[in-house]
Design a protein around this motif. Structure first.
Motif, PDB file in Angstrom:
ATOM      1  N   GLY C  54       0.812  -1.209   0.000  1.00  0.00           N
ATOM      2  CA  GLY C  54       0.000   0.000   0.000  1.00  0.00           C
ATOM      3  C   GLY C  54       0.844   1.257   0.000  1.00  0.00           C
ATOM      4  O   GLY C  54       0.427   2.291  -0.512  1.00  0.00           O
ATOM      5  N   ILE C  57       1.716   3.986  -2.993  1.00  0.00           N
ATOM      6  CA  ILE C  57       0.992   5.211  -3.347  1.00  0.00           C
ATOM      7  C   ILE C  57       1.864   6.433  -3.076  1.00  0.00           C
ATOM      8  O   ILE C  57       1.723   7.473  -3.707  1.00  0.00           O
ATOM      9  CB  ILE C  57      -0.336   5.267  -2.566  1.00  0.00           C
ATOM     10  N   ALA C 110      -6.454  13.699  -3.749  1.00  0.00           N
ATOM     11  CA  ALA C 110      -7.150  12.468  -4.117  1.00  0.00           C
ATOM     12  C   ALA C 110      -6.324  11.241  -3.740  1.00  0.00           C
ATOM     13  O   ALA C 110      -6.829  10.306  -3.108  1.00  0.00           O
ATOM     14  CB  ALA C 110      -7.450  12.477  -5.609  1.00  0.00           C
ATOM     15  N   THR C 111      -5.039  11.242  -4.089  1.00  0.00           N
ATOM     16  CA  THR C 111      -4.222  10.070  -3.768  1.00  0.00           C
ATOM     17  C   THR C 111      -4.049   9.943  -2.257  1.00  0.00           C
ATOM     18  O   THR C 111      -4.021   8.832  -1.725  1.00  0.00           O
ATOM     19  CB  THR C 111      -2.844  10.145  -4.446  1.00  0.00           C
ATOM     20  N   ILE C 114      -7.125   8.289  -0.955  1.00  0.00           N
ATOM     21  CA  ILE C 114      -7.144   6.865  -1.278  1.00  0.00           C
ATOM     22  C   ILE C 114      -6.170   6.100  -0.381  1.00  0.00           C
ATOM     23  O   ILE C 114      -6.435   4.976   0.032  1.00  0.00           O
ATOM     24  CB  ILE C 114      -6.777   6.664  -2.768  1.00  0.00           C
ATOM     25  N   TRP C 115      -5.063   6.731  -0.053  1.00  0.00           N
ATOM     26  CA  TRP C 115      -4.076   6.114   0.831  1.00  0.00           C
ATOM     27  C   TRP C 115      -4.591   6.066   2.267  1.00  0.00           C
ATOM     28  O   TRP C 115      -4.358   5.118   3.013  1.00  0.00           O
ATOM     29  CB  TRP C 115      -2.789   6.935   0.768  1.00  0.00           C
ATOM     30  N   LYS C 117      -7.599   5.749   3.386  1.00  0.00           N
ATOM     31  CA  LYS C 117      -8.667   4.789   3.687  1.00  0.00           C
ATOM     32  C   LYS C 117      -8.132   3.491   4.303  1.00  0.00           C
ATOM     33  O   LYS C 117      -8.533   3.119   5.395  1.00  0.00           O
ATOM     34  CB  LYS C 117      -9.483   4.528   2.409  1.00  0.00           C
ATOM     35  N   PRO C 118      -7.203   2.764   3.636  1.00  0.00           N
ATOM     36  CA  PRO C 118      -6.735   1.536   4.276  1.00  0.00           C
ATOM     37  C   PRO C 118      -5.819   1.785   5.473  1.00  0.00           C
ATOM     38  O   PRO C 118      -5.797   0.997   6.410  1.00  0.00           O
ATOM     39  CB  PRO C 118      -5.977   0.820   3.150  1.00  0.00           C
ATOM     40  N   MET C 119      -5.039   2.862   5.458  1.00  0.00           N
ATOM     41  CA  MET C 119      -4.011   3.031   6.481  1.00  0.00           C
ATOM     42  C   MET C 119      -4.530   3.681   7.756  1.00  0.00           C
ATOM     43  O   MET C 119      -4.246   3.256   8.854  1.00  0.00           O
ATOM     44  CB  MET C 119      -2.849   3.857   5.921  1.00  0.00           C
ATOM     45  N   TRP C 120      -5.269   4.759   7.594  1.00  0.00           N
ATOM     46  CA  TRP C 120      -5.788   5.446   8.772  1.00  0.00           C
ATOM     47  C   TRP C 120      -7.157   4.932   9.158  1.00  0.00           C
ATOM     48  O   TRP C 120      -7.625   5.152  10.269  1.00  0.00           O
ATOM     49  CB  TRP C 120      -5.916   6.956   8.516  1.00  0.00           C
ATOM     50  N   GLY C 121      -7.828   4.325   8.187  1.00  0.00           N
ATOM     51  CA  GLY C 121      -9.172   3.838   8.460  1.00  0.00           C
ATOM     52  C   GLY C 121     -10.248   4.830   8.061  1.00  0.00           C
ATOM     53  O   GLY C 121     -11.400   4.669   8.422  1.00  0.00           O
ATOM     54  N   THR C 122      -9.876   5.867   7.299  1.00  0.00           N
ATOM     55  CA  THR C 122     -10.879   6.838   6.895  1.00  0.00           C
ATOM     56  C   THR C 122     -10.446   7.526   5.608  1.00  0.00           C
ATOM     57  O   THR C 122      -9.262   7.713   5.358  1.00  0.00           O
ATOM     58  CB  THR C 122     -11.115   7.891   8.000  1.00  0.00           C
ATOM     59  N   VAL C 125      -9.752  12.903   6.948  1.00  0.00           N
ATOM     60  CA  VAL C 125      -9.768  13.430   8.300  1.00  0.00           C
ATOM     61  C   VAL C 125      -9.475  14.914   8.200  1.00  0.00           C
ATOM     62  O   VAL C 125      -8.794  15.369   7.283  1.00  0.00           O
ATOM     63  CB  VAL C 125      -8.707  12.774   9.209  1.00  0.00           C
TER      64      VAL C 125
END
Lengths: 230, 57, 243, 150
Positions: C54, C57, C110-111, C114-115, C117-122, C125
């Motif tokens: 991941g 990115i 945008a990137t 997208i990054w 979402k999986p890493m921070w969980g959102t 923020v």
């Protein structure tokens, strides 16, 4: 160089008094931002929850957003009439330092729109559940914040003075620049309510205000010259 | 190097490939827009020259 | 020191010609570097110890974030030069920068989202870096909107230049304000030159990509600037030979 | 006043204004501007119990426990000085793991912190797993030293 000239401070005072007199004649127009301010803050309890204890968590922020939008409302027309009837052109040609005159005009604008918002804020805040202990900080933060906003807005109004659909453009220019005010202002209020000392954000607001006060007139006079010269 | 493994990106396929795809899109848009901006101005200038020539002859 | 070289460079026909011969070099070099960096970043660089694949990115996110700020500085400097020394070419350069900068800012947002979402969980923020980047996008949009709303190009140049300069003073204030307000984004890694905290095998493609983006910016600005020059100089004599 | 003197006055006023602004800004740096509470502050009673707050810290090694048959997890947040037990129901972000920095948003319930949202804070280090393994003891020391000072 002109031979005889009014002292700069006297000239600035004249500009200020002239604007106050004009405003006195059109008091209904001057009152509009204040009414807008009250109406907007009334809408939040209706749209979210009438529960005062829930409202107070967002109360400081709501008051700040409403004050920001209300003072933007009156800004668009700040220089319009003066540019159209040639008054600003006279100022530019008068040899007086333009920055002082424009600052006087902005000061008049602030007394007419910013100050009433500050005075009204405890009442509006109470409606949103803000405790009396937060009034002082709310008013202090708004005092510094609306002052800065009048200067920032003055720059924006001077830039957009000859432009079609200027009011939307003005908000697009000024709101991003005003974001720090919003952050520190509402932060100061919420810190006060949480029992923390709000000195940090208040001092930052003061720092931004003095920064705008000293550098703002330069940008404003540059912008006015651009709109007058052509 | 296993190709399938490569495309799976350790389970992050959707995120990684969307990012790179978006980047390619933005770079291509910039390429296209800059090219077009220049080409349009060149065409307009050329047309003006031709008109000026016609008028002078 | 003689300033003749400067005035020569700032003369529209000269600049038009130079940019025209520079642009292909920028273009091909950036294409080669970006392709190389993409391959290196996606295939050759090892996966991260925490974020796995991941983290790749990073190779598009960090360069675009860097370019978004770099472009704003270039734009503001060009606007300032144009305002103070009344150089039309500088105003044209500032105008050419704005859409490029705005697109990079959008890409960084945008990137990053997208990054996140999986890493921070959102997806999003209201964190310091994200918020200031968003405001940077608004500044670009305001700049372009102001420029577009004037019919007279010279007024557009000078009014938008004032705005760019006010913005450049405000950018650090915005940055610090949001910094204390809310923070989740990690500190910058590459700027710590004393001991880069990115492993060398991962750092090389990042640098390649950043240089590639810079060259790409050079190419795009050259092309746009040539267009701007032609539009502004529509009545000049030199155009008859150049076009 | 001659125009020259007038210009001097203006310049002095601008410099003074910027000076005052700088003084205020520097003063503000010494005040509390933080966004989340540390476990130490929570223990000292500085964090209000009545409203939603954020608590930031490291997830203590070996403290993560999942309740079987539900989405509920419990873990302990620490800043190496104090600890706060946290319970959370929901999906944790990928970067959430023991020893990692997280920020949890929620309310205090007695001594326990009930989180509504858990955000993982990732560090600025990037390296392949092999390198990370060989660096592990060194890194942990660096991290804890760095975090304690903030």
């Amino acid at each position: 160089m002109t031979a005889v000239r009014t002292p700069t401070l006297a000239a600035a005072k004249l500009v200020f008094q002239r604007d106050m007199t004009l405003a006195w004649r059109r008091w209904d127009e001057v009152a509009q931002p204040l009414i807008f301010y009250v109406v907007v803050t009334t809408m939040f309890p209706l749209a979210t929850t009438p529960d005062l204890s829930a409202l107070r968590e967002i109360g400081g922020g709501v008051v700040w957003v409403a004050a920001l939008l209300a003072s933007l409302l009156a800004l668009e027309a700040l220089f319009r009439a003066d540019v159209e009837d040639g008054t600003t052109e006279q100022w530019v040609l008068s040899g007086q330092p333009l920055g002082y005159l424009l600052l006087a005009k902005v000061a008049a604008h602030w007394v007419l729109t910013g100050l009433p918002l500050v005075i009204m804020s405890p009442i509006v805040g109470t409606g949103l559940g803000l405790p009396t202990s937060a009034w002082g900080v709310l008013m202090a933060s708004l005092l510094l914040g609306t002052g800065t906003l009048s200067i920032l807005g003055g720059i924006g109004a001077a830039l957009t003075v000859g432009v079609r659909r200027g009011s939307v453009l003005l908000s697009l220019l000024v709101l991003p620049l005003a974001m720090p005010l919003l952050i520190f202002g509402s932060r100061a209020v919420s810190m006060q309510m949480d029992g923390d000392s709000p000195a940090g954000p208040l001092q930052l607001l003061a720092a931004i205000f003095f920064m705008a006060l000293s550098l703002g007139p330069i940008a404003m006079s540059a912008a006015i010259r651009i709109s007058v010269e052509n | 190097m296993d190709l399938k493994e490569f495309f799976e990106m350790g389970g992050y396929a959707g995120y990684v490939w969307t990012s790179y795809g978006l980047t390619a899109l933005i770079l291509l848009w910039n390429w296209w827009a800059a090219r077009r901006s220049e080409a349009e101005a060149q065409t307009a200038a050329r047309r003006r020259n031709e008109l000026a020539l016609e008028r002078s002859s | 020191m003689s300033w003749t070289w400067f005035h020569k460079l700032a003369s529209p026909p000269h600049a038009y010609r130079i940019l025209g011969s520079l642009a292909p070099w920028f273009g091909w070099a950036s294409l080669a570097l970006i392709l190389l960096a993409t391959w290196w970043g996606l295939v050759k660089a090892p996966a991260d110890y925490q974020q796995g694949d991941g983290f790749r990115i990073l190779y598009v996110h960090a360069p675009s974030a860097w370019m978004s700020m770099f472009t704003y500085v270039v734009m503001a400097v060009a606007a300032g030069v144009g305002l103070v020394w009344r150089i039309k070419l500088a105003h044209a350069a500032a105008a050419a920068c704005a859409p490029i900068g705005a697109s990079f800012t959008f890409l960084a947002l945008a990137t990053g989202s997208i990054w996140g979402k999986p890493m921070w969980g959102t997806w999003w923020v209201w964190d310091a870096r994200l918020t200031s980047e968003l405001l940077l996008l608004f500044l670009y949009l305001g700049y372009m909107a102001l420029r577009a709303s004037f019919d007279d190009p010279q007024r557009a140049d000078r009014a938008s230049a004032v705005l760019a300069l006010v913005g450049v003073i405000n950018v650090p204030i915005i940055h610090y304000s949001v910094n204390w307000w809310s923070t989740l984004h990690q500190p910058a890694s590459v700027t710590k030159f004393d001991k880069p905290s990115i492993d060398l095998a991962m750092l090389i493609p990042l640098f390649l990509m950043i240089i590639g983006f810079q060259l790409y910016f050079g190419w795009a600005v050259s092309r746009r600037l040539r267009g701007e020059i032609l539009r502004r100089e529509r009545n000049a004599n030199w155009l008859k030979e150049a076009a | 006043m001659t125009p020259r003197q007038k210009r001097m006055v203006t310049v002095v006023a601008i410099v003074a204004g910027v000076g005052i602004a700088t003084t205020f800004a520097l003063n503000a740096f010494n005040q509390n501007l933080l966004y989340y509470y540390s476990p130490t502050q929570v223990h000292a009673g500085e964090a209000p119990a009545s409203r939603a707050i954020r608590v930031g810290g490291l997830v203590e090694n070996g403290s993560l426990a999942r309740k079987p048959g539900s989405m509920e997890v419990t873990f302990i947040l620490t800043d190496y000085a104090q600890k706060v037990p946290v319970s959370y129901t929901g999906v944790l972000p990928d970067l959430f793991r023991e020893g990692q920095g997280v920020i949890a948003r929620g309310r205090m319930d007695g001594n326990r912190f009930v989180a509504e949202e858990v955000l993982a804070k990732h560090d600025e280090n990037y390296m392949p797993p092999e390198v990370a393994d060989s660096l592990k003891p060194h890194l942990d020391a660096a991290n804890s030293a760095g975090r304690r000072s903030t």
